[in-house]
Design a protein around this motif. Structure first.
Motif, PDB file in Angstrom:
ATOM      1  N   SER A  70     -16.439  30.203   7.579  1.00  0.00           N
ATOM      2  CA  SER A  70     -16.890  29.297   6.519  1.00  0.00           C
ATOM      3  C   SER A  70     -16.409  29.770   5.159  1.00  0.00           C
ATOM      4  O   SER A  70     -15.894  28.969   4.381  1.00  0.00           O
ATOM      5  N   ASP A  71     -16.556  31.043   4.850  1.00  0.00           N
ATOM      6  CA  ASP A  71     -16.075  31.599   3.592  1.00  0.00           C
ATOM      7  C   ASP A  71     -15.314  32.878   3.889  1.00  0.00           C
ATOM      8  O   ASP A  71     -15.827  33.762   4.573  1.00  0.00           O
ATOM      9  N   CYS A  72     -14.112  32.959   3.355  1.00  0.00           N
ATOM     10  CA  CYS A  72     -13.328  34.176   3.524  1.00  0.00           C
ATOM     11  C   CYS A  72     -12.439  34.342   2.311  1.00  0.00           C
ATOM     12  O   CYS A  72     -11.749  33.406   1.899  1.00  0.00           O
ATOM     13  N   GLY A  73     -12.493  35.532   1.743  1.00  0.00           N
ATOM     14  CA  GLY A  73     -11.652  35.822   0.598  1.00  0.00           C
ATOM     15  C   GLY A  73     -12.148  37.038  -0.140  1.00  0.00           C
ATOM     16  O   GLY A  73     -12.915  37.840   0.388  1.00  0.00           O
ATOM     17  N   TYR A  74     -11.723  37.130  -1.376  1.00  0.00           N
ATOM     18  CA  TYR A  74     -12.128  38.264  -2.194  1.00  0.00           C
ATOM     19  C   TYR A  74     -12.227  37.835  -3.649  1.00  0.00           C
ATOM     20  O   TYR A  74     -11.656  36.834  -4.068  1.00  0.00           O
ATOM     21  N   VAL A  75     -13.014  38.606  -4.394  1.00  0.00           N
ATOM     22  CA  VAL A  75     -13.197  38.385  -5.825  1.00  0.00           C
ATOM     23  C   VAL A  75     -12.883  39.703  -6.525  1.00  0.00           C
ATOM     24  O   VAL A  75     -13.547  40.708  -6.267  1.00  0.00           O
ATOM     25  N   PRO A  76     -11.876  39.711  -7.393  1.00  0.00           N
ATOM     26  CA  PRO A  76     -11.602  40.934  -8.143  1.00  0.00           C
ATOM     27  C   PRO A  76     -12.808  41.318  -8.998  1.00  0.00           C
ATOM     28  O   PRO A  76     -13.414  40.464  -9.652  1.00  0.00           O
ATOM     29  N   ARG A  77     -13.182  42.577  -8.953  1.00  0.00           N
ATOM     30  CA  ARG A  77     -14.314  43.039  -9.761  1.00  0.00           C
ATOM     31  C   ARG A  77     -13.985  42.883 -11.239  1.00  0.00           C
ATOM     32  O   ARG A  77     -12.835  42.986 -11.647  1.00  0.00           O
ATOM     33  N   ASN A  78     -15.004  42.621 -12.023  1.00  0.00           N
ATOM     34  CA  ASN A  78     -14.894  42.427 -13.467  1.00  0.00           C
ATOM     35  C   ASN A  78     -14.138  41.155 -13.855  1.00  0.00           C
ATOM     36  O   ASN A  78     -13.719  41.023 -14.995  1.00  0.00           O
ATOM     37  N   CYS A  79     -13.978  40.233 -12.935  1.00  0.00           N
ATOM     38  CA  CYS A  79     -13.355  38.954 -13.255  1.00  0.00           C
ATOM     39  C   CYS A  79     -14.482  37.997 -13.633  1.00  0.00           C
ATOM     40  O   CYS A  79     -15.534  37.968 -12.985  1.00  0.00           O
ATOM     41  N   ALA A  80     -14.275  37.203 -14.664  1.00  0.00           N
ATOM     42  CA  ALA A  80     -15.355  36.395 -15.215  1.00  0.00           C
ATOM     43  C   ALA A  80     -15.448  34.984 -14.635  1.00  0.00           C
ATOM     44  O   ALA A  80     -16.534  34.505 -14.358  1.00  0.00           O
ATOM     45  N   ASP A  81     -14.348  34.283 -14.471  1.00  0.00           N
ATOM     46  CA  ASP A  81     -14.426  32.862 -14.138  1.00  0.00           C
ATOM     47  C   ASP A  81     -13.472  32.473 -13.015  1.00  0.00           C
ATOM     48  O   ASP A  81     -12.289  32.788 -13.061  1.00  0.00           O
ATOM     49  N   ASP A  82     -14.003  31.732 -12.035  1.00  0.00           N
ATOM     50  CA  ASP A  82     -13.182  31.140 -10.972  1.00  0.00           C
ATOM     51  C   ASP A  82     -12.219  32.148 -10.356  1.00  0.00           C
ATOM     52  O   ASP A  82     -11.014  31.904 -10.255  1.00  0.00           O
ATOM     53  N   CYS A  83     -12.742  33.274  -9.914  1.00  0.00           N
ATOM     54  CA  CYS A  83     -11.907  34.386  -9.456  1.00  0.00           C
ATOM     55  C   CYS A  83     -11.756  34.474  -7.942  1.00  0.00           C
ATOM     56  O   CYS A  83     -10.980  35.289  -7.454  1.00  0.00           O
TER      57      CYS A  83
END
Length: 173
Positions: free
Chosen positions: A148-161
């Protein structure tokens, strides 16, 4: 001596080829992939899935992909923009349909259409291999055990990362 050298190289190749991949969320991925293979077989590899994306600035995109016998046969795209009038209403600002002959003909609006097999491969080889030291890695299987959800979010990223995919539904055709 030459034969010993060749044997050593062959053994090293064999050991590294058998080494299990190092991906984040390995056990969750494996269980979900097993559920996918079962669903794929029961649906005769014919299904549809829906992805969504929403931005903090008020727009959202929904894409529905249909797959028949393992081939993408259609894709529908809807982009909405929230009204800035205090309501929860949104206006459709763009919509299109692609059939089998026109798949991937809107590269400025959406990435190439993928099968669920393609998505699991991308999850294993790209999204779940992101550097865990600098990213929060996500894997969820809320579609009856399917991704359903797979991915990553860079730390310290503020918007739509978020880099990856959010699938809200997978259904057999």
């Amino acid at each position: 001596m030459k034969n010993l050298h060749l044997l050593t190289i062959a053994l090293l190749l064999l050991v590294t080829a058998c080494k299990k991949e190092n991906i984040a969320k390995q056990s969750e991925y494996d269980a979900s992939y097993k559920a996918w293979i079962s669903f794929k077989n029961s649906s005769k590899n014919s299904y549809s899935y829906t992805t969504t994306f929403g931005s903090w600035v008020g727009f959202g995109v929904t894409i529905k992909v249909a797959v028949s016998n393992g081939k993408v046969v259609s894709r529908d795209y809807i982009k909405v923009q929230s009204r800035n009038d205090g309501t929860n209403n949104a206006d459709t600002v763009k919509a299109w349909h692609e059939d089998a002959a026109t798949i991937n003909s809107h590269p400025n609006d959406a990435a190439n259409a993928l099968t669920i097999d393609d998505i699991y491969l991308k999850a294993r080889t790209e999204w779940l291999k992101a550097d865990a030291a600098t990213n929060d890695i996500i894997f969820e299987a809320k579609n009856h055990g399917l991704i359903s959800d797979c991915g990553y979010v860079p730390r310290n990223c503020a918007d739509d990362c978020f880099r990856g995919i959010s699938i809200t539904a997978i259904t057999a055709l």
